[in-house]
Design a protein around this motif. Structure first.
Motif, PDB file in Angstrom:
ATOM      1  N   SER A  56       0.826  -1.206   0.000  1.00  0.00           N
ATOM      2  CA  SER A  56       0.000   0.000   0.000  1.00  0.00           C
ATOM      3  C   SER A  56       0.859   1.255   0.000  1.00  0.00           C
ATOM      4  CB  SER A  56      -0.960   0.011   1.188  1.00  0.00           C
ATOM      5  OG  SER A  56      -0.284   0.250   2.405  1.00  0.00           O
ATOM      6  N   THR A  57       1.994   1.199   0.663  1.00  0.00           N
ATOM      7  CA  THR A  57       2.902   2.348   0.659  1.00  0.00           C
ATOM      8  C   THR A  57       3.423   2.616  -0.745  1.00  0.00           C
ATOM      9  OG1 THR A  57       3.565   1.868   2.928  1.00  0.00           O
ATOM     10  CG2 THR A  57       5.034   3.278   1.652  1.00  0.00           C
ATOM     11  N   ALA A  95      -3.753   1.232  -6.225  1.00  0.00           N
ATOM     12  CA  ALA A  95      -3.717   1.616  -4.811  1.00  0.00           C
ATOM     13  C   ALA A  95      -5.034   1.257  -4.127  1.00  0.00           C
ATOM     14  CB  ALA A  95      -3.438   3.117  -4.677  1.00  0.00           C
ATOM     15  N   ARG A  96      -6.134   1.527  -4.802  1.00  0.00           N
ATOM     16  CA  ARG A  96      -7.446   1.195  -4.240  1.00  0.00           C
ATOM     17  C   ARG A  96      -7.564  -0.309  -4.007  1.00  0.00           C
ATOM     18  NH1 ARG A  96     -12.428   2.669  -7.866  1.00  0.00           N
ATOM     19  NH2 ARG A  96     -11.506   1.009  -9.092  1.00  0.00           N
ATOM     20  N   SER A 112       0.408   3.698  -3.117  1.00  0.00           N
ATOM     21  CA  SER A 112      -0.028   5.076  -2.850  1.00  0.00           C
ATOM     22  C   SER A 112       0.983   6.078  -3.379  1.00  0.00           C
ATOM     23  CB  SER A 112      -0.214   5.293  -1.342  1.00  0.00           C
ATOM     24  OG  SER A 112      -1.219   4.463  -0.844  1.00  0.00           O
ATOM     25  N   ALA A 117       0.704   6.220  -7.153  1.00  0.00           N
ATOM     26  CA  ALA A 117      -0.538   6.877  -7.564  1.00  0.00           C
ATOM     27  C   ALA A 117      -0.423   8.394  -7.427  1.00  0.00           C
ATOM     28  CB  ALA A 117      -1.706   6.346  -6.737  1.00  0.00           C
ATOM     29  N   HIS A 118       0.054   8.849  -6.302  1.00  0.00           N
ATOM     30  CA  HIS A 118       0.165  10.291  -6.097  1.00  0.00           C
ATOM     31  C   HIS A 118       1.272  10.895  -6.956  1.00  0.00           C
ATOM     32  CE1 HIS A 118      -2.294   9.355  -2.524  1.00  0.00           C
ATOM     33  NE2 HIS A 118      -2.864  10.467  -2.905  1.00  0.00           N
ATOM     34  N   LEU A 123      -5.717  -1.355  -0.897  1.00  0.00           N
ATOM     35  CA  LEU A 123      -6.478  -0.970   0.289  1.00  0.00           C
ATOM     36  C   LEU A 123      -7.670  -1.905   0.501  1.00  0.00           C
ATOM     37  CD1 LEU A 123      -6.355   2.916  -0.073  1.00  0.00           C
ATOM     38  CD2 LEU A 123      -4.967   1.455   1.405  1.00  0.00           C
ATOM     39  N   MET A 159      -4.083   4.707  -9.476  1.00  0.00           N
ATOM     40  CA  MET A 159      -5.087   4.900  -8.427  1.00  0.00           C
ATOM     41  C   MET A 159      -5.892   3.620  -8.207  1.00  0.00           C
ATOM     42  SD  MET A 159      -4.884   7.806  -6.974  1.00  0.00           S
ATOM     43  CE  MET A 159      -4.118   9.406  -7.231  1.00  0.00           C
TER      44      MET A 159
END
Length: 146
Positions: free
Chosen positions: A91-92, A131-132, A95, A98-99, A135, A128
């Protein structure tokens, strides 16, 4: 590919390409076969979206959301459902990617300036979604641990 998300993405691509008739013409030119009715049925979900149709319309439009969505599946292979430590690390990374893609798209280095180019939009969406998904995998693993 018959899931509702694939159908919706394909329908959006068909609209961007100019509609059912335009995509039927693209399929005809590329594969020698293209029917408006078949494309329409794929858009409505009456039949699944074929890989050939997805590839042809993505190439024609110049955006690759279906390909990116399929590629995202490979990142999830091999992760056990309850492996929260591995998912936390993923997730790190997800994310951050994605950003990073979103911030890069709005930077002064972007060819689109204030707007996202088609390539930037596809990259942002893919990262994104990835990343989703990580999560979601964390939520699923945490719920399973109850």
């Amino acid at each position: 590919m018959a899931d509702p998300v694939t159908r919706g993405i394909f329908d959006g691509l068909v609209r961007r390409a100019g509609g059912v008739e335009a995509v039927a013409a693209v399929l005809e030119a590329r594969y020698g076969v293209g029917c408006k009715g078949t494309v329409s049925k794929m858009c409505s979900g009456q039949i699944g979206v074929t890989v050939d149709a997805a590839v042809a319309v993505e190439d024609f439009v110049g955006a690759f959301p279906l390909t990116n969505r399929m590629f995202e599946r490979t990142g999830r292979e091999g992760v056990r459902a309850g492996c929260l430590k591995e998912l936390a690390a993923q997730s790190t990374v997800a994310s951050g990617q994605a950003h990073s893609s979103l911030i890069r798209a709005f930077s002064h280095l972007s060819p689109g300036g204030e707007s996202l180019t088609a390539e930037e939009r596809a990259e942002v969406i893919a990262h994104m979604r990835a990343a989703r998904q990580v999560l979601t995998d964390i939520i699923d693993a945490a719920e399973a641990a109850e």
